[in-house]
Design an enzyme around this catalytic site. Sequence first.
Site, PDB file in Angstrom:
ATOM      1  N   ALA A  33      -4.777   7.300  -4.260  1.00 21.22           N
ATOM      2  CA  ALA A  33      -3.419   6.815  -4.519  1.00 21.22           C
ATOM      3  C   ALA A  33      -3.523   5.309  -4.760  1.00 21.22           C
ATOM      4  O   ALA A  33      -3.329   4.492  -3.851  1.00 21.22           O
ATOM      5  CB  ALA A  33      -2.520   7.120  -3.336  1.00 21.22           C
TER       6      ALA A  33
ATOM      7  N   SER B 286       0.845  -1.197   0.000  1.00 21.45           N
ATOM      8  CA  SER B 286       0.000   0.000   0.000  1.00 21.45           C
ATOM      9  C   SER B 286       0.877   1.242   0.000  1.00 21.45           C
ATOM     10  O   SER B 286       2.056   1.177  -0.379  1.00 21.45           O
ATOM     11  CB  SER B 286      -0.926  -0.019   1.222  1.00 21.45           C
ATOM     12  OG  SER B 286      -1.912   0.982   1.112  1.00 21.45           O
ATOM     13  N   ASN B 287       0.344   2.376   0.391  1.00 25.83           N
ATOM     14  CA  ASN B 287       1.128   3.616   0.465  1.00 25.83           C
ATOM     15  C   ASN B 287       0.579   4.477   1.598  1.00 25.83           C
ATOM     16  O   ASN B 287      -0.403   4.112   2.245  1.00 25.83           O
ATOM     17  CB  ASN B 287       1.082   4.347  -0.888  1.00 25.83           C
ATOM     18  CG  ASN B 287      -0.345   4.660  -1.294  1.00 25.83           C
ATOM     19  OD1 ASN B 287      -1.013   5.471  -0.681  1.00 25.83           O
ATOM     20  ND2 ASN B 287      -0.836   3.970  -2.322  1.00 25.83           N
ATOM     21  N   ASP B 288       1.211   5.635   1.802  1.00 23.24           N
ATOM     22  CA  ASP B 288       0.901   6.456   2.981  1.00 23.24           C
ATOM     23  C   ASP B 288      -0.247   7.448   2.798  1.00 23.24           C
ATOM     24  O   ASP B 288      -0.452   8.309   3.653  1.00 23.24           O
ATOM     25  CB  ASP B 288       2.146   7.268   3.384  1.00 23.24           C
ATOM     26  CG  ASP B 288       3.130   6.418   4.165  1.00 23.24           C
ATOM     27  OD1 ASP B 288       2.708   5.383   4.692  1.00 23.24           O
ATOM     28  OD2 ASP B 288       4.308   6.807   4.230  1.00 23.24           O
ATOM     29  N   SER B 289      -0.975   7.367   1.701  1.00 21.97           N
ATOM     30  CA  SER B 289      -2.049   8.343   1.485  1.00 21.97           C
ATOM     31  C   SER B 289      -3.035   8.343   2.656  1.00 21.97           C
ATOM     32  O   SER B 289      -3.485   7.289   3.096  1.00 21.97           O
ATOM     33  CB  SER B 289      -2.797   7.991   0.195  1.00 21.97           C
ATOM     34  OG  SER B 289      -3.979   8.746   0.103  1.00 21.97           O
TER      35      SER B 289
END
Length: 217
Positions: A88, A21-24
């Site tokens: 994102a 995943s990502n930090d959005s």
Amino acid sequence: MRVLVTAGPTREYIDPVRYLSNDSSGQMGFRIAAEAAQREAKVTLVHGPVALGTPPGVRAVAVVSAQEMADACRKVWPGCDALVMAAAVADYRPKAAFRTKHKKTGKRLCLALLPTEDILAALACGRRPGQVVIGFALEDRNGRANARSKLCRKKLDAIVLNTPAAIGAKVSEVQLLIAGGKWTRLPTADKSRHAAAIVDVLASLLAKRRAGRNTHR
Ligand code: CTP
């Protein structure tokens, strides 16, 4: 005005407890949805896993993976006038997920990844005349050039350029490009201010489309 907004990250599960995943944080998309709803738009907000409450007057659809986000957007998009794709979305997903929690072996583990669908490009490509599409570009280098090429490649009406510093931050610095126009740098400000500016652009693009359609009649 009926608007589809996407927000937040997607999660691509490797096994039942691990994911890519990502930090959005989802803040920008949630604020855009809130701003559009305040202006009497009917807003559907398709969002990945975030820790944010649904803004008043907004219909929220919670999803997890890029595939689920694509499916949810496809259901809503035909009935909408505009899309703001602030999510994102993960660009890759594991080719196969382990069905049970993967045990460590102490040996090297290679994960095969497959690209996810580019939801924005697909929705923009399949749009009906009059639908307006705004995308985002997150760039850590050659920002304007990369964002402009995304605008062209994905056939967008406008693109919002930001940098990794914006991820999870309250304040951000963004630049805006409308197709066929010049870059506008918005002053560093709270994301709500930028959300209002983005909804202004959306409203003016929709108004132009409507005026154009009426002239052709
Ligand atoms: N996007 C999408 N589906 C994907 C990936 C991105 O709809 N699978 C959308 C994002 O929501 C954003 C825009 O495409 O509106 C650009 O996303 P960004 O991450 O900046 O770029 P990518 O297209 O993923 O390309 P790259 O990671 O190579 O910069």
